[in-house]
Design an enzyme around this catalytic site. Structure first.
Site, PDB file in Angstrom:
ATOM      1  N   GLN A 199      -0.771   3.530   9.262  1.00 54.23           N
ATOM      2  CA  GLN A 199      -1.472   2.221  10.266  1.00 54.23           C
ATOM      3  C   GLN A 199      -1.487   2.588  11.608  1.00 54.23           C
ATOM      4  O   GLN A 199      -1.743   1.540  12.536  1.00 54.23           O
ATOM      5  CB  GLN A 199      -2.355   0.466   9.703  1.00 54.23           C
ATOM      6  CG  GLN A 199      -2.895   0.817   8.531  1.00 54.23           C
ATOM      7  CD  GLN A 199      -4.403   1.575   8.121  1.00 54.23           C
ATOM      8  OE1 GLN A 199      -4.599   1.379   9.271  1.00 54.23           O
ATOM      9  NE2 GLN A 199      -4.641   1.592   7.223  1.00 54.23           N
ATOM     10  N   ASP A 210       6.263   3.163   6.371  1.00 55.76           N
ATOM     11  CA  ASP A 210       5.369   3.887   6.173  1.00 55.76           C
ATOM     12  C   ASP A 210       3.792   3.609   6.954  1.00 55.76           C
ATOM     13  O   ASP A 210       3.571   2.695   7.163  1.00 55.76           O
ATOM     14  CB  ASP A 210       4.694   2.707   4.661  1.00 55.76           C
ATOM     15  CG  ASP A 210       2.912   2.851   4.676  1.00 55.76           C
ATOM     16  OD1 ASP A 210       2.076   4.457   4.798  1.00 55.76           O
ATOM     17  OD2 ASP A 210       1.944   2.327   3.763  1.00 55.76           O
ATOM     18  N   HIS A 250       1.041  -1.808   1.148  1.00 52.13           N
ATOM     19  CA  HIS A 250      -0.007  -0.903   0.346  1.00 52.13           C
ATOM     20  C   HIS A 250       0.167  -0.784  -0.814  1.00 52.13           C
ATOM     21  O   HIS A 250       1.773  -0.717  -0.901  1.00 52.13           O
ATOM     22  CB  HIS A 250      -0.434   0.140   1.566  1.00 52.13           C
ATOM     23  CG  HIS A 250      -1.938   0.827   1.168  1.00 52.13           C
ATOM     24  ND1 HIS A 250      -2.280   1.432   0.260  1.00 52.13           N
ATOM     25  CD2 HIS A 250      -3.177   0.808   1.379  1.00 52.13           C
ATOM     26  CE1 HIS A 250      -3.418   2.205  -0.365  1.00 52.13           C
ATOM     27  NE2 HIS A 250      -3.916   1.117   0.423  1.00 52.13           N
ATOM     28  N   LYS A 276      -6.840   9.109   8.613  1.00 53.07           N
ATOM     29  CA  LYS A 276      -6.263   7.658   9.915  1.00 53.07           C
ATOM     30  C   LYS A 276      -5.952   7.888  11.141  1.00 53.07           C
ATOM     31  O   LYS A 276      -6.339   6.835  11.755  1.00 53.07           O
ATOM     32  CB  LYS A 276      -5.101   6.593   8.782  1.00 53.07           C
ATOM     33  CG  LYS A 276      -5.761   6.243   7.785  1.00 53.07           C
ATOM     34  CD  LYS A 276      -4.938   5.421   7.311  1.00 53.07           C
ATOM     35  CE  LYS A 276      -5.196   5.101   5.257  1.00 53.07           C
ATOM     36  NZ  LYS A 276      -6.245   4.575   4.871  1.00 53.07           N
ATOM     37  N   CYS A 289      -5.789  -2.854  -0.844  1.00 51.63           N
ATOM     38  CA  CYS A 289      -4.858  -2.021  -2.077  1.00 51.63           C
ATOM     39  C   CYS A 289      -3.740  -2.596  -1.232  1.00 51.63           C
ATOM     40  O   CYS A 289      -2.876  -2.342  -1.620  1.00 51.63           O
ATOM     41  CB  CYS A 289      -4.994  -0.607  -1.606  1.00 51.63           C
ATOM     42  SG  CYS A 289      -5.938   0.390  -2.421  1.00 51.63           S
TER      43      CYS A 289
HETATM   44  N1  PMP Z   1      -0.869   2.880   3.823  1.00 57.27           N
HETATM   45  C1  PMP Z   1      -1.116   1.859   4.467  1.00 57.27           C
HETATM   46  C2  PMP Z   1      -0.887   1.037   5.102  1.00 57.27           C
HETATM   47  C3  PMP Z   1      -2.526   2.712   4.544  1.00 57.27           C
HETATM   48  O1  PMP Z   1      -3.090   1.247   4.549  1.00 57.27           O
HETATM   49  C4  PMP Z   1      -2.854   3.558   3.531  1.00 57.27           C
HETATM   50  C5  PMP Z   1      -4.991   3.267   2.971  1.00 57.27           C
HETATM   51  N2  PMP Z   1      -5.532   2.598   3.089  1.00 57.27           N
HETATM   52  C6  PMP Z   1      -1.961   4.724   2.461  1.00 57.27           C
HETATM   53  C7  PMP Z   1      -0.813   3.896   2.948  1.00 57.27           C
HETATM   54  C8  PMP Z   1      -2.812   4.936   1.562  1.00 57.27           C
HETATM   55  O2  PMP Z   1      -3.174   6.018   2.333  1.00 57.27           O
HETATM   56  P1  PMP Z   1      -3.768   7.616   2.131  1.00 57.27           P
HETATM   57  O3  PMP Z   1      -4.639   6.848   1.154  1.00 57.27           O
HETATM   58  O4  PMP Z   1      -3.824   8.015   2.551  1.00 57.27           O
HETATM   59  O5  PMP Z   1      -2.832   8.018   0.867  1.00 57.27           O
END
Ligand code: PMP
Length: 422
Positions: free
Chosen positions: A218, A215, A138, A241, A379
Site C-alpha cells: 500500500q 510489506d 494484512h 495496486k 484481510c
Molecule cells: N499487504 C497489504 C497491506 C495489502 O493491502 C495487500 C492486498 N490487499 C497485500 C499485502 C496482498 O497483496 P496481493 O493480494 O496483491 O498479493
C-alpha cells in the site's frame, strides 16, 4: 525519513497543484458509467485502475514481441527478454534498489512474503525463536509467518497499536528479544491508511542484527520507495495496486541475503545445470524465478512505473493530503459515522462504520449511487477484533480521485442514512 512518510507531512509551500482531471484522462475505465451514473472508484487499496500506457504496452507486447524469454537464440526471444528485463530495471529504479538482480518477480505481495518465509524464514527460525509482526498486518503478512512458526515450534509476537491505529513503538525494545529472528511490518495499512515509521523500526531491529521484511503493497502506489534509505532487508509490492497488471509483483531483497537463500521453487529457468545427481542454481534473480514467468506482467509493470515516474510526486502528495483532509471532514458530518483509523500520518484512506447500517449495506446503497467502496474486514481480521467491529466500509483514494468523488461519496452516505435511519 522514508518517501511515503515524507510525502504525507503537511506541506507549507509549493504552488504547483496536481491536475487530477488530466490524470483521469489517462485511465480509460474511469470514464465508465455505473448504475446510470458516472463511476466513482474508491477501491484503490484493493486494486487500482490502469493507464492507457500500461494497456498499450501489454497490447504491443503481444502484437510485436511475444516469445519465451531467456531461452531462444533467435531475435524475437531476445527482444521479449529485453522487454521482460526492462520491466525489472524500471521497477528497480522505482524502488531505488542497488541492482535489478535484487528484484525478484513474483505474483504479488502475498507470494513475496511467502517466498521469504519459506526460504529465509526456514533458514533462520528454529524452536523457541520469535517472529515479530504488527497488530495491523494484512493476512498475507501474518499467515505465512504463522505457518513457519507452527512448523518450527517458534512464536509469533505482535507490536501493539493504539486506538488511533498507530503502532505503540515504546513497546518495541521489549519485543525485540534475543530470540527474535525476523521482523515483518506493513509500511502502510490497507484497512486504516496508517503510514508506519518503518525506518525507525528497521533501525531498532538492525541494532540487534535482526532482519526486517516490509510489506509495501500500500506504500508503492503513493510514491517511489527508497529501499536503500529505508535499509530494509526485503520489500514486497503488488503490481496491480500500483497501476500495473494483476498477477505480477516484486520482492526486493538485499543481494547478500538472496545469495544465501535456497530457491523457493524448482524447475526450468532457475538452474545453471542439472544432472540426476546434482543441480546448480542460476545466479540472481533467476534462482527465484522457476518456470516461464509472467512476461506480459513484467512489461505492464515496467510501463506502470514508467507512467508513475513522470508524475510530480510532491504535487501528488499535496493533492492526496487534501483529498484525505477534505474527505475526513466531510464524512464526519454524517450522523452516527465513526472513522476507524485516525493516525497522524495516513494515505488517503477513510475506513468507517455507520451506526444502524452494516458495512455491506453501506456498500450496496453506495453502489446504487455509482460509488465503489470496499466493505468487510479487508484481510485484516485482527484489526477488526481490536476495534471490536466485524467490518468497515473503506473509501481508498488514488491520485486520480478528486473532491468531486468525495462529494459523491458524501451524498451517497446521506442516502444510506435515509435508507437506514439511526
Ligand atoms: N499487504 C497489504 C497491506 C495489502 O493491502 C495487500 C492486498 N490487499 C497485500 C499485502 C496482498 O497483496 P496481493 O493480494 O496483491 O498479493
Amino acid at each position: 525519513m522514508d518517501t511515503v512518510t515524507q510525502r504525507v507531512e503537511p506541506v507549507a509551500t509549493g504552488p504547483k497543484t496536481f491536475d487530477a482531471e488530466r490524470a483521469r484522462a489517462d485511465f480509460p475505465l474511469l470514464s465508465r458509467s455505473m448504475r446510470g451514473k458516472s463511476l466513482v472508484y474508491l477501491d484503490n487499496a484493493a486494486t487500482s485502475q490502469k493507464p492507457r500506457h500500461v494497456i498499450d504496452a501489454i497490447h504491443r507486447y503481444y502484437e510485436t514481441l511475444n516469445a519465451n524469454v531467456h531461452r531462444g537464440v533467435y531475435q524475437l526471444s531476445e527482444e521479449a527478454t529485453s522487454a521482460y528485463e526492462w520491466g525489472r530495471a524500471m521497477t528497480a529504479r522505482y524502488l531505488n534498489a542497488p541492482s535489478p538482480a535484487e528484484i525478484v518477480f513474483v505474483r504479488g505481495a502475498t507470494e513475496a512474503v511467502n517466498l521469504v518465509a519459506a526460504t529465509f524464514g526456514r533458514q533462520r527460525v528454529g524452536p523457541g525463536d520469535e517472529v515479530l509482526v504488527s497488530a495491523m498486518e494484512h493476512h498475507s503478512n501474518i499467515v505465512p509467518w504463522q505457518m513457519l512458526c507452527d512448523e518450527r515450534g517458534a512464536k509469533l509476537r505482535v507490536i501493539p497499536m493504539n486506538e488511533r491505529g498507530e503502532l505503540v513503538l515504546d513497546r518495541l525494545p521489549d519485543l525485540l528479544t534475543p530470540r527474535t529472528r525476523i521482523v515483518a511490518v506493513v509500511h502502510v495499512s490497507n484497512s486504516l491508511g496508517t503510514v508506519n515509521p518503518v525506518r525507525e523500526i528497521i533501525r531498532e531491529a538492525h541494532a540487534r542484527d535482526i532482519p526486517v521484511v516490509i510489506d509495501g503493497a500500500q506504500a508503492a502506489p503513493h510514491g517511489p520507495v527508497d529501499v536503500q534509505a529505508l535499509d530494509c532487508d526485503f520489500y514486497a509490492v503488488s503490481g496491480h495496486k500500483m497501476f500495473g497488471p494483476t498477477g505480477i509483483g516484486v520482492l526486493f531483497g538485499k543481494r547478500a541475503l538472496l545469495d544465501e537463500m535456497p530457491p523457493y521453487q524448482g524447475g526450468g529457468e532457475m538452474i545453471r545445470s542439472v544432472t540426476f545427481e546434482k543441480t546448480l542454481y542460476a545466479p540472481l534473480p533467476m534462482k527465484f524465478e522457476a518456470g516461464t514467468p509472467n512476461i506480459e506482467g513484467a512489461v505492464g509493470l515496467g510501463a506502470a512505473v514508467d507512467y508513475l515516474r513522470q508524475l510530480d510526486w510532491e504535487a501528488v502528495a499535496r493533492h492526496e493530503a487534501d483529498l484525505l483532509a477534505y474527505a475526513t471532514e466531510a464524512v464526519s458530518d454524517i450522523p452516527g459515522l465513526h472513522i476507524v483509523g485516525t493516525a497522524a500520518r495516513k494515505t488517503p484512506v477513510v475506513s468507517f462504520t455507520l451506526e444502524g447500517a452494516h458495512p455491506h449495506d453501506i456498500g450496496t446503497v453506495l453502489d446504487q449511487e455509482g460509488v465503489a467502496v470496499r466493505t468487510g474486514h479487508h484481510c485484516t481480521q485482527p484489526v477488526m477484533d481490536f476495534f471490536g467491529i466485524p467490518a468497515t466500509a473503506r473509501a481508498s483514494m488514488a491520485f486520480y480521485n478528486t473532491r468531486d468523488d468525495v462529494d459523491r461519496l458524501v451524498a451517497g452516505l446521506h442516502r444510506v442514512r435515509e435508507v437506514f435511519p439511526r
